[in-house]
Design a protein around this motif. Structure first.
Motif, PDB file in Angstrom:
ATOM      1  N   HIS A 251       0.829  -1.203   0.000  1.00 42.78           N
ATOM      2  CA  HIS A 251       0.000   0.000   0.000  1.00 42.78           C
ATOM      3  C   HIS A 251       0.867   1.257   0.000  1.00 42.78           C
ATOM      4  O   HIS A 251       1.871   1.331   0.706  1.00 42.78           O
ATOM      5  CB  HIS A 251      -0.944   0.034   1.197  1.00 42.78           C
ATOM      6  CG  HIS A 251      -1.871   1.212   1.117  1.00 42.78           C
ATOM      7  ND1 HIS A 251      -3.006   1.186   0.340  1.00 42.78           N
ATOM      8  CD2 HIS A 251      -1.782   2.449   1.636  1.00 42.78           C
ATOM      9  CE1 HIS A 251      -3.587   2.372   0.404  1.00 42.78           C
ATOM     10  NE2 HIS A 251      -2.864   3.157   1.185  1.00 42.78           N
ATOM     11  N   GLY A 252       0.462   2.234  -0.794  1.00 44.78           N
ATOM     12  CA  GLY A 252       1.213   3.490  -0.852  1.00 44.78           C
ATOM     13  C   GLY A 252       2.331   3.458  -1.891  1.00 44.78           C
ATOM     14  O   GLY A 252       2.928   4.478  -2.192  1.00 44.78           O
ATOM     15  N   LYS A 253       2.613   2.286  -2.451  1.00 44.25           N
ATOM     16  CA  LYS A 253       3.664   2.198  -3.471  1.00 44.25           C
ATOM     17  C   LYS A 253       3.041   2.364  -4.852  1.00 44.25           C
ATOM     18  O   LYS A 253       2.035   1.733  -5.172  1.00 44.25           O
ATOM     19  CB  LYS A 253       4.348   0.822  -3.433  1.00 44.25           C
ATOM     20  CG  LYS A 253       4.916   0.453  -2.088  1.00 44.25           C
ATOM     21  CD  LYS A 253       6.201   1.204  -1.825  1.00 44.25           C
ATOM     22  CE  LYS A 253       6.785   0.802  -0.493  1.00 44.25           C
ATOM     23  NZ  LYS A 253       7.439   1.897   0.197  1.00 44.25           N
ATOM     24  N   ARG A 254       3.684   3.201  -5.650  1.00 47.22           N
ATOM     25  CA  ARG A 254       3.221   3.361  -7.030  1.00 47.22           C
ATOM     26  C   ARG A 254       4.149   2.552  -7.922  1.00 47.22           C
ATOM     27  O   ARG A 254       5.359   2.770  -7.923  1.00 47.22           O
ATOM     28  CB  ARG A 254       3.244   4.831  -7.416  1.00 47.22           C
ATOM     29  CG  ARG A 254       2.039   5.220  -8.232  1.00 47.22           C
ATOM     30  CD  ARG A 254       2.173   6.575  -8.847  1.00 47.22           C
ATOM     31  NE  ARG A 254       1.090   7.456  -8.460  1.00 47.22           N
ATOM     32  CZ  ARG A 254       1.197   8.393  -7.536  1.00 47.22           C
ATOM     33  NH1 ARG A 254       2.324   8.568  -6.877  1.00 47.22           N
ATOM     34  NH2 ARG A 254       0.181   9.174  -7.269  1.00 47.22           N
ATOM     35  N   ILE A 255       3.568   1.636  -8.653  1.00 48.46           N
ATOM     36  CA  ILE A 255       4.367   0.687  -9.425  1.00 48.46           C
ATOM     37  C   ILE A 255       3.892   0.682 -10.881  1.00 48.46           C
ATOM     38  O   ILE A 255       2.703   0.546 -11.143  1.00 48.46           O
ATOM     39  CB  ILE A 255       4.226  -0.739  -8.832  1.00 48.46           C
ATOM     40  CG1 ILE A 255       4.613  -0.719  -7.343  1.00 48.46           C
ATOM     41  CG2 ILE A 255       5.062  -1.744  -9.612  1.00 48.46           C
ATOM     42  CD1 ILE A 255       4.467  -2.046  -6.633  1.00 48.46           C
ATOM     43  N   ALA A 256       4.828   0.832 -11.794  1.00 47.98           N
ATOM     44  CA  ALA A 256       4.453   0.792 -13.211  1.00 47.98           C
ATOM     45  C   ALA A 256       4.675  -0.607 -13.770  1.00 47.98           C
ATOM     46  O   ALA A 256       5.671  -1.261 -13.452  1.00 47.98           O
ATOM     47  CB  ALA A 256       5.258   1.807 -14.010  1.00 47.98           C
ATOM     48  N   VAL A 257       3.734  -1.055 -14.570  1.00 51.05           N
ATOM     49  CA  VAL A 257       3.849  -2.345 -15.256  1.00 51.05           C
ATOM     50  C   VAL A 257       4.065  -2.037 -16.732  1.00 51.05           C
ATOM     51  O   VAL A 257       3.229  -1.385 -17.361  1.00 51.05           O
ATOM     52  CB  VAL A 257       2.576  -3.193 -15.031  1.00 51.05           C
ATOM     53  CG1 VAL A 257       2.564  -4.414 -15.937  1.00 51.05           C
ATOM     54  CG2 VAL A 257       2.483  -3.613 -13.571  1.00 51.05           C
TER      55      VAL A 257
END
Ligand code: SAH
Length: 498
Positions: A251-257
């Protein structure tokens, strides 16, 4: 013939909370007219050939006026277009959906409505607040706190206080102080629990839990911004105990795929289930090989093994065979090698079992494992991307094997969300970028240009991918074996340490 207009509620955030009927309507649309609160990852469901019309408000730019939206919908339908009108949350809850349908009706345009999950109920659920509870609140009231231009919001505070239920205010952040003062002036207990939820249901959700008298000051201190809603009522007291969302490990992590659209879904869903805010930004696309002659010619020879180095290769090979008027029986008599678990699963989807998966999922290990099983002067059919690396075929050839390296697809660098990626990188707001192949790294770097990459961490599927990421000065963490499960494990471990 007049087209149909389908109002679709897009839900409060990501694709995960869009209804199945809504997704189906989008997939069948000729044109999609959408609002600001609709997440870009829902827009990825729009078919390639369909038109997109953005009528939402962006920072500093005015939205398209309602009358104009109405006119656009009628014009599209009259042109025979199957039109989807995509609205944030539920279409009839403070979205002017009713007005749109009245206008369509008045113009003889057929319409239907697919309700959406409203933020008014979903954001509290993700913030640990059951909107009703036998002990703490037996009714829930949803109120708009938006004032008409230049006026105070017209809210009947004494009635709301008298009802004693849970109150959910939408569009109320700007008027937070007035709303709290209004409730207090109407006799509400100053100690009544109250909450503001920002970006409800998202991986970047934040909330402030306080009392009616203290909420506004606390929210301003913490700098919460829109989209946000206010919940007032005794049910807010559950908010910490029942918070199942913000405690999740990502939670709170922004992750790009960055993997291609058609392969991103599984990874995205896994990351989201762990609480992450996922930006699906495919940086490469897979295009079937235009030329089928190399495959046709290669199939005139015999091979001991057919080898696949990606799930995309399996699908592309099956498609290419179909285009040749054949099918996977063309590989009859060959043993099948898969570079890793994902590729083996792709074979399994066609009812085929991989005879070999190397212990380490990369080209060098696949070559070594094949060489242990190949006869002298054996032959291998490689069905993979035209852009595939040299390690595998060279190792086989060096050992005296015949290799037919047949391109069944092309990997092309293409990204539709470059502006968003650049902005997030510039703000240092992208925690991780996932790379499932060297080509995704190359595609990402091309997409973001000469942006500083030192604030983000590259989560790499394997050593070869990591090597390329390092070339571009990225910080890297790398899965112990090249599979999605191992990438997730590696990510969780990294988050645990920081
Ligand atoms: N039809 C929408 C509401 C449109 S009004 C629905 O059913 O959700 C827009 C308001 O909805 C915003 O001002 C904000 O108060 C609220 N909102 C929308 N998405 C939200 C979210 N993810 N988190 C918190 N509030 C949200």
């Amino acid at each position: 013939m007049t087209g149909m207009v389908t109002l679709v509620g897009a839900g409060p955030g990501s694709r995960a909370l869009l209804t199945l009927a809504g997704a189906e309507a989008i997939r069948r649309a000729d044109v999609v007219v959408y609002d600001r609160l609709v997440d870009t990852d829902i827009l990825t469901l729009i078919p390639c050939g369909a038109e997109r019309i953005d009528v939402g408000k962006r920072a500093g730019v005015h939205p398209v006026p309602q009358e104009e939206i109405n006119a656009i919908l009628v014009r599209l339908a009259q042109a025979g277009k199957n039109t989807v009108r995509l609205k944030g949350g539920d279409c009839y809850l403070f979205g002017r959906g009713g007005e749109e349908c009245e206008y369509l009706h008045a113009h003889g345009v057929p319409f239907r409505v697919i309700p959406g999950v409203t933020s008014a109920l979903a954001a509290p659920a993700f913030a640990g607040i059951p909107v009703t509870h036998r002990e703490y609140g037996s009714s829930v009231h949803i109120i708009t706190a938006q004032a008409r231009a230049g006026k105070e919001p017209e809210i009947d505070y004494p009635s709301l206080v008298r009802l004693g239920g849970t109150l959910v205010f939408l569009m109320g952040l700007a008027a937070l102080e007035q709303v709290m003062d209004g409730l207090l002036a109407a006799g509400m207990d100053p100690q009544m629990p109250a909450t503001v939820i920002e970006n409800g249901t998202r991986g970047i959700q934040r909330k402030v839990v306080d009392t009616v008298s203290g909420l506004a000051a606390q929210v301003r201190t913490e700098g919460l911004q829109s989209p946000a809603l206010i919940v007032v009522g005794r049910v807010c007291a559950c908010s910490n105990t029942l918070d199942w969302w913000t405690g999740l490990p990502l939670h709170g992590k922004r992750i790009a795929v960055t993997r291609p659209q058609e392969r991103a879904g599984g990874l995205t869903a896994r990351l989201r289930a762990l609480g992450a805010e996922v930006i699906e930004a495919p940086c490469i696309a897979i295009e079937p090989a235009a030329e089928l002659e190399p495959l046709r010619a290669a199939l005139e020879n015999r091979y001991d093994w057919a080898a696949f180095t990606s799930p995309a290769g399996v699908k592309a090979a099956a498609d290419a065979l179909r285009r040749l008027g054949r099918d996977l029986r063309a590989l009859y008599g060959m043993q099948l090698a898969a570079i890793g678990r994902g590729t083996a699963e792709a074979l399994a989807a066609y009812g085929l079992t991989a005879d070999l998966i190397p212990a380490q999922y990369d080209g060098a290990h696949l070559a070594a494992a094949l060489l242990e099983r190949l006869p002298e002067k054996g032959a291998v059919l490689l069905l993979r991307a035209r852009q595939g690396g040299k390690i595998l075929p060279e190792a086989l050839r060096r050992a005296g094997m015949t290799v037919a390296d047949v391109p069944v697809y092309d990997t092309v660098y293409r990204c539709g969300r470059t502006d968003e990626l650049r902005r997030l990188l510039a703000e240092g707001a992208l925690d991780y970028v996932t790379f499932t192949s060297g080509s995704t790294v190359e595609g990402f770097v091309r997409a973001v240009g000469d942006t500083d990459l030192s604030d983000m961490t590259a989560l790499c599927i394997g050593a070869q991918t990591e090597e390329i990421a390092k070339r571009y000065q990225m910080k890297t963490i790398t899965a112990s074996n090249a599979a999605i499960d191992d990438m997730i494990a590696c990510l969780l471990e990294d988050c645990h340490h920081v």
